[in-house]
Design an enzyme around this catalytic site. Sequence first.
Site, mmCIF file in Angstrom:
data_model
loop_
_atom_site.group_PDB
_atom_site.id
_atom_site.type_symbol
_atom_site.label_atom_id
_atom_site.label_comp_id
_atom_site.label_asym_id
_atom_site.label_seq_id
_atom_site.Cartn_x
_atom_site.Cartn_y
_atom_site.Cartn_z
ATOM 1 N N CYS A 175 0.794 -1.224 0.000
ATOM 2 C CA CYS A 175 0.000 0.000 0.000
ATOM 3 C C CYS A 175 0.829 1.277 0.000
ATOM 4 O O CYS A 175 1.293 1.729 -1.042
ATOM 5 C CB CYS A 175 -0.972 -0.020 1.174
ATOM 6 S SG CYS A 175 -2.307 1.200 1.017
ATOM 7 N N SER A 360 -36.606 17.368 5.462
ATOM 8 C CA SER A 360 -37.011 18.745 5.738
ATOM 9 C C SER A 360 -37.561 19.483 4.541
ATOM 10 O O SER A 360 -38.155 20.551 4.682
ATOM 11 C CB SER A 360 -35.798 19.520 6.279
ATOM 12 O OG SER A 360 -34.841 19.699 5.247
ATOM 13 N N ILE A 363 -32.187 20.883 0.542
ATOM 14 C CA ILE A 363 -31.345 20.131 -0.386
ATOM 15 C C ILE A 363 -30.473 19.099 0.324
ATOM 16 O O ILE A 363 -30.126 18.067 -0.253
ATOM 17 C CB ILE A 363 -30.488 21.095 -1.227
ATOM 18 C CG1 ILE A 363 -29.967 20.368 -2.467
ATOM 19 C CG2 ILE A 363 -29.353 21.687 -0.395
ATOM 20 C CD1 ILE A 363 -29.424 21.285 -3.519
#
Length: 715
Positions: A175, A360, A363
């Site tokens: 890695c 709600s 967005i």
Amino acid sequence: MHLVTVATCQLRQWALDFDGNCKRILASIGIAKERGATLRVGPELEIPGYGCLDHFLEGDTEQHSWEVLGVILQSEEAKDIVCDIGMPIVHKSTNYNCRVVIANGKIVLIRPKMWMANDGNYRELRHFTPWGKPRQTEDYYLPDFIQEITGQEAVPFGDATIKTADRLTIGVELCEELFTPNSPHIGMALDGVEIITNSSGSHHELRKLNRRVELIKEATMKSGGLYLYANQQGCDGERLYYDGSSMIVLNGKILARGSQFSLNEVEVVTATIDIGAVHAHRTTSSRRMQAAEAPSYPRFGTDVRLDGGRGMRPGVMETKAPYPDMTYHTPEEEIALGPACWLWDYLRRSRTQGYFLPLSGGIDSCATATIVHSMCRLVAKAATEGNQQVIADARRMTGEPDDSSYLPVDPREFANRIFHTCYMGTENSSAETRKRAKDLAEAIGAYHVDLNMDTAVSAVKGIFTLITGKNPRFAVHGGSNAENLALQNIQARLRMVVGYLFAQLLPWARGKQGGLLVLGSANVDESLRGYLTKYDCSSADVNPIGGISKTDLKRFIAYAEGEFEMPILRSFLDAIPSAELIPIGEDNAVQSDEVEMGMTYDELSVFGRLRKVEKCGPFSMYGKLVQEWGNALAPAEIARKVKHFWFMHAINRHKMTTLTPSVHMESYSPDDNRFDLRPFLYPSRFEHQFSKIDALAAALPDMSTQAGPDKAKVD
């Protein structure tokens, strides 16, 4: 010709799920062998799972890893194939992150990691020590029960390579070593190593994959070689999503690769190549001169032939790339897919019955709902393709018996079973947001509840009035700032209480069993600015958008409008972002998030990246922004914006300690306890720093007349 078939894989491992991880490892080895592979590479720390964190400091984790390796060593799957497997190992009382290379019931080499990932999301130095002896090995004495299995007392431990029976050489790097300036693959390739493996635990982040791919291609483009990259996939118990994309690369060319986003438990990538292509690529004069001077690696042999004894067999051709050009998802597609895959893993592995979302009509909650819709689409696609794990998980969470014929092939029908939304309105809520919430829930198929909370709000407010004799008022009615804020926070915090009540009891009310996980919807920019109420409806079980900027969320909604055929999303884009917690004043102006914050969402994204990614304090941030914004804003105006951001960030920093765990997506994520290790009690006036900003602002010429302050480019 010297033909070999190799395999790399991506596995949906889960931290500490030793039995499940073992089954997935064995499955990947079995698939690799079915495809003719004689070398199989798996993800980093695949036996215990990469995300064990401080469990790596426990002796149990190493012990159970050895127990799983013992099972693999004795398995039929692991015969006649070289397997590169990841696990933690304690050597001389020191923890190491290791690859264990096995073949035919023997351990050929234990290769410890030499360079650790220790910034951003990674804390490997907390759990492991890097191997600091390049090109050296020591004897590692195996546990007694492993000695009985392998017949070996000790095996080589350190930085070495492996020689196969058909005279091929395999090298290992792990890695982070790929990302270092002097990567091990350079020295190994110069020493004649033809095949290099890389086992990774690399997470998804917006716009990140290309960096990883280019480094992998470059690893073999200059010095030649066959590179096998393996990566984890899915959520393994933390906020990271590991995005697979395992690949096989030959001489800088991608031959095959795995998916970046899928719900598969096991995915194996194979390719058949002629090793002669590696030798041919290495015939350049400069490379040969450097190779002749390169120091050697210790080599340890195995009796396995990578060509399977068929080195010159005619008729087997080099695998052609199914992706002639590497393709990348757009950021909008990444938002649609990454958090959706993570949410599916979290839901099924937590063994709950679904999600609950306070919807709600704004967005942010719209974006969260749309990501859940994307999850349901992925589930339906996987079920249609016959993914038995997905089908079994869907049946369990929907209460279907194991022998049921139910298939979750309709996203809306499946959503109605597992996704619950609720509009929690007050007298300050608008008819527009209520309708948007209802229409969106209907478009997705969610089970939707609509309620008013005025009675509860009045009751809480009444308690205060009863005790103090004072009746707090909103600012538009003549109240103070303290009154105004308290009245808003009553509504916000009650939504959290009501949300959890409905999450726990809605399944019961529908005649079902179990409970729901509550989803939060605070974006990364609002968290950074502290524009949220502590312990309000932003407090939830998980938050799929907590690592995504408002700017990217808007682009995602615009993309989803067309991609998911949901025209209702346009109304969310056109609406002014508003908390709707105060009454509309005499000017009929809607409460605006950006006006209340004193900065735009685009500006917040810039502040966030400069603060975290570019490591700017207040003064250096101001210096950079003077250069970037100076043709549109006066130095004093830029100074005002920078100081306002730092002041608000500082006084709200304590909120970061209680943030809902969110899917990591953005490099400047403010998740305090896991990622952004900064104080939460600041000298918020930054007197020394701000005075230097003011002095510099006063000395700089005002160049803003060229464009005007309303045209500042801040994205």
